[in-house]
Design an enzyme around this catalytic site. Sequence first.
Site, PDB file in Angstrom:
ATOM      1  N   HIS A  96     -78.493 -14.826 -21.057  1.00 15.06           N
ATOM      2  CA  HIS A  96     -78.128 -14.504 -22.483  1.00 15.06           C
ATOM      3  C   HIS A  96     -77.706 -13.150 -22.880  1.00 15.06           C
ATOM      4  O   HIS A  96     -77.323 -13.023 -23.868  1.00 15.06           O
ATOM      5  CB  HIS A  96     -79.010 -15.113 -23.646  1.00 15.06           C
ATOM      6  CG  HIS A  96     -78.140 -15.687 -24.691  1.00 15.06           C
ATOM      7  ND1 HIS A  96     -78.959 -16.872 -25.698  1.00 15.06           N
ATOM      8  CD2 HIS A  96     -77.020 -15.721 -25.164  1.00 15.06           C
ATOM      9  CE1 HIS A  96     -78.093 -17.037 -26.691  1.00 15.06           C
ATOM     10  NE2 HIS A  96     -76.857 -16.396 -26.261  1.00 15.06           N
ATOM     11  N   ASP A 119     -80.100 -21.547 -30.534  1.00 13.05           N
ATOM     12  CA  ASP A 119     -81.356 -20.915 -29.572  1.00 13.05           C
ATOM     13  C   ASP A 119     -82.752 -20.994 -30.055  1.00 13.05           C
ATOM     14  O   ASP A 119     -83.157 -21.227 -31.270  1.00 13.05           O
ATOM     15  CB  ASP A 119     -81.248 -19.472 -29.499  1.00 13.05           C
ATOM     16  CG  ASP A 119     -81.540 -18.884 -28.118  1.00 13.05           C
ATOM     17  OD1 ASP A 119     -80.947 -17.857 -27.518  1.00 13.05           O
ATOM     18  OD2 ASP A 119     -82.810 -19.392 -27.609  1.00 13.05           O
ATOM     19  N   HIS A 121     -84.793 -19.151 -29.337  1.00 11.29           N
ATOM     20  CA  HIS A 121     -85.267 -17.664 -29.382  1.00 11.29           C
ATOM     21  C   HIS A 121     -84.270 -16.797 -30.342  1.00 11.29           C
ATOM     22  O   HIS A 121     -83.202 -17.233 -30.423  1.00 11.29           O
ATOM     23  CB  HIS A 121     -85.469 -16.965 -28.179  1.00 11.29           C
ATOM     24  CG  HIS A 121     -86.306 -17.786 -27.041  1.00 11.29           C
ATOM     25  ND1 HIS A 121     -85.590 -18.716 -26.351  1.00 11.29           N
ATOM     26  CD2 HIS A 121     -87.402 -17.861 -26.752  1.00 11.29           C
ATOM     27  CE1 HIS A 121     -86.457 -19.335 -25.541  1.00 11.29           C
ATOM     28  NE2 HIS A 121     -87.791 -18.733 -25.660  1.00 11.29           N
ATOM     29  N   ASP A 123     -83.709 -13.476 -29.897  1.00 12.30           N
ATOM     30  CA  ASP A 123     -82.890 -12.577 -28.907  1.00 12.30           C
ATOM     31  C   ASP A 123     -82.606 -11.513 -29.644  1.00 12.30           C
ATOM     32  O   ASP A 123     -81.625 -10.660 -29.461  1.00 12.30           O
ATOM     33  CB  ASP A 123     -81.638 -13.261 -28.210  1.00 12.30           C
ATOM     34  CG  ASP A 123     -81.974 -14.479 -27.648  1.00 12.30           C
ATOM     35  OD1 ASP A 123     -81.085 -15.223 -26.853  1.00 12.30           O
ATOM     36  OD2 ASP A 123     -83.203 -14.643 -27.107  1.00 12.30           O
ATOM     37  N   HIS A 136     -81.990 -10.203 -21.868  1.00 15.71           N
ATOM     38  CA  HIS A 136     -81.415 -11.458 -22.376  1.00 15.71           C
ATOM     39  C   HIS A 136     -82.173 -11.942 -23.765  1.00 15.71           C
ATOM     40  O   HIS A 136     -81.918 -12.794 -24.635  1.00 15.71           O
ATOM     41  CB  HIS A 136     -81.817 -12.743 -21.562  1.00 15.71           C
ATOM     42  CG  HIS A 136     -83.185 -13.103 -21.286  1.00 15.71           C
ATOM     43  ND1 HIS A 136     -83.364 -14.386 -20.789  1.00 15.71           N
ATOM     44  CD2 HIS A 136     -84.373 -12.501 -21.340  1.00 15.71           C
ATOM     45  CE1 HIS A 136     -84.572 -14.635 -20.802  1.00 15.71           C
ATOM     46  NE2 HIS A 136     -85.157 -13.504 -21.062  1.00 15.71           N
ATOM     47  N   ASP A 227     -77.522 -21.004 -26.362  1.00 14.49           N
ATOM     48  CA  ASP A 227     -78.503 -21.186 -25.492  1.00 14.49           C
ATOM     49  C   ASP A 227     -79.029 -22.581 -25.210  1.00 14.49           C
ATOM     50  O   ASP A 227     -79.590 -23.399 -25.947  1.00 14.49           O
ATOM     51  CB  ASP A 227     -79.744 -20.267 -25.799  1.00 14.49           C
ATOM     52  CG  ASP A 227     -80.449 -19.917 -24.659  1.00 14.49           C
ATOM     53  OD1 ASP A 227     -81.302 -18.827 -24.560  1.00 14.49           O
ATOM     54  OD2 ASP A 227     -80.901 -20.858 -23.945  1.00 14.49           O
TER      55      ASP A 227
HETATM   56  N1  LIG Z   1     -88.500 -13.331 -26.880  1.00 14.68           N
HETATM   57  C1  LIG Z   1     -88.754 -13.410 -25.621  1.00 14.68           C
HETATM   58  C2  LIG Z   1     -88.034 -14.362 -24.880  1.00 14.68           C
HETATM   59  C3  LIG Z   1     -86.468 -14.176 -24.650  1.00 14.68           C
HETATM   60  C4  LIG Z   1     -85.830 -15.447 -24.489  1.00 14.68           C
HETATM   61  C5  LIG Z   1     -84.156 -15.138 -24.120  1.00 14.68           C
HETATM   62  C6  LIG Z   1     -83.306 -16.351 -24.394  1.00 14.68           C
HETATM   63  O1  LIG Z   1     -83.703 -17.417 -23.286  1.00 14.68           O
HETATM   64  O2  LIG Z   1     -83.224 -16.918 -25.484  1.00 14.68           O
HETATM   65  C7  LIG Z   1     -88.455 -11.953 -25.023  1.00 14.68           C
HETATM   66  O3  LIG Z   1     -87.765 -11.061 -25.755  1.00 14.68           O
HETATM   67  O4  LIG Z   1     -88.627 -11.643 -23.676  1.00 14.68           O
HETATM   68 MN   LIG Z   2     -80.991 -16.881 -25.703  1.00 16.77          MN
HETATM   69 MN   LIG Z   3     -83.379 -18.946 -25.480  1.00 13.39          MN
END
Ligand SMILES: N[C@@H](CCCCC(O)O)C(=O)O
Ligand SMILES: [Mn+2]
Ligand SMILES: [Mn+2]
Length: 314
Positions: A96, A119, A121, A123, A136, A227
């Site tokens: 992403h 999503d 998340h 992001d 991402h 996503d």
């Molecule tokens: N919030 C987590 C997970 C992010 C996931 C990214 C995408 O899959 O939406 C991070 O910042 O590492």
């Molecule tokens: Mn994402």
């Molecule tokens: Mn995600």
Amino acid sequence: QSVAILGAPFSKGQKRRGVEHGPKAIRDAGLVEKLSNLDYAVHDFGDLTFKHLEKDEHFMHVPFPRTVGRANQLLSGAVSGAVGAGHTCIMLGGDHSLAIGSVEGHAQQCPDLCLIWVDAHADINTPLTSPSGNLHGQSVAFLLKDLQNKMPEVPGFSWMKPFLSARDLVYIGLRDVDPGEHIILKTLGIQYFSMRDIDRMGIQRVMEVTLDHLLARKQRPIHLSFDIDAFDPSLAPATGTPVNGGLTYREGIYVTEEIHNTGLLSVMDVVEVNPTLGATPEAVEATTSLAVDVIASALGQTREGAHVAFPKIP
Ligand SMILES: N[C@@H](CCCCC(O)O)C(=O)O
Ligand SMILES: [Mn+2]
Ligand SMILES: [Mn+2]
Ligand SMILES: [Mn+2]
């Protein structure tokens, strides 16, 4: 109507192998045929070629900043070109972090675009709030003008500057939001619909409020950044950051049907399909065919059927 398919086989916005194989896996699930059956002129631009930069030290705890920045600079030009040529553009990821280039390139052609982010998340971490450092999980933070004073200069991203206003963004499907992200969502007053909101309101009402929030004042092009992990992991298991309690098939398809019906969809990202993470071939196939279905639905495939207008029953 013509649709451009852009493959972005890229994985350096996160640490798991395999998401770079997403574009091929989605094509192998029959994307081009499906869209051709919807009477689109399909222009498959193939896959972009991304260079892995040799010297690319971490920025803070952020891996591959220059590689990710460079990839997005390339993608930005490709998306801008496709939209500029009059195509509706489907960008196949890849992770992403690619939304940075996709939305930026789209905004070069359509500066008044609005963004719907589907999503699990948000992001929207900055390098300072990110628990993982993975880009991402930071894509939206690079796009927002409202976060400009909270973002450090990340090497590899000097080619762009933030352009999106927080009011032009809506989230659907959130269920795994980091504390730093939650502060940002609340402070900026960003409109979001978590899975709890969907449970309370129902997806029909969520789409009504989403499209009113974004389009009531002015109709403008929609960028849909989808996503695959927005779906429940039982439907889309082959993905890097699965979270329980996601969208049903019917909710996800309703989202894309409603967006199609605005007639304003201009670019759609479909990201985070990782064919190496499916436990079985069936799990991979379920994930890739779901990606094809959600793209087809965003481009006008209907559940009730369709026909060319006949003067009367034949
Ligand atoms: N919030 C987590 C997970 C992010 C996931 C990214 C995408 O899959 O939406 C991070 O910042 O590492
Ligand atoms: Mn994402
Ligand atoms: Mn995600
Ligand atoms: Mn490293």
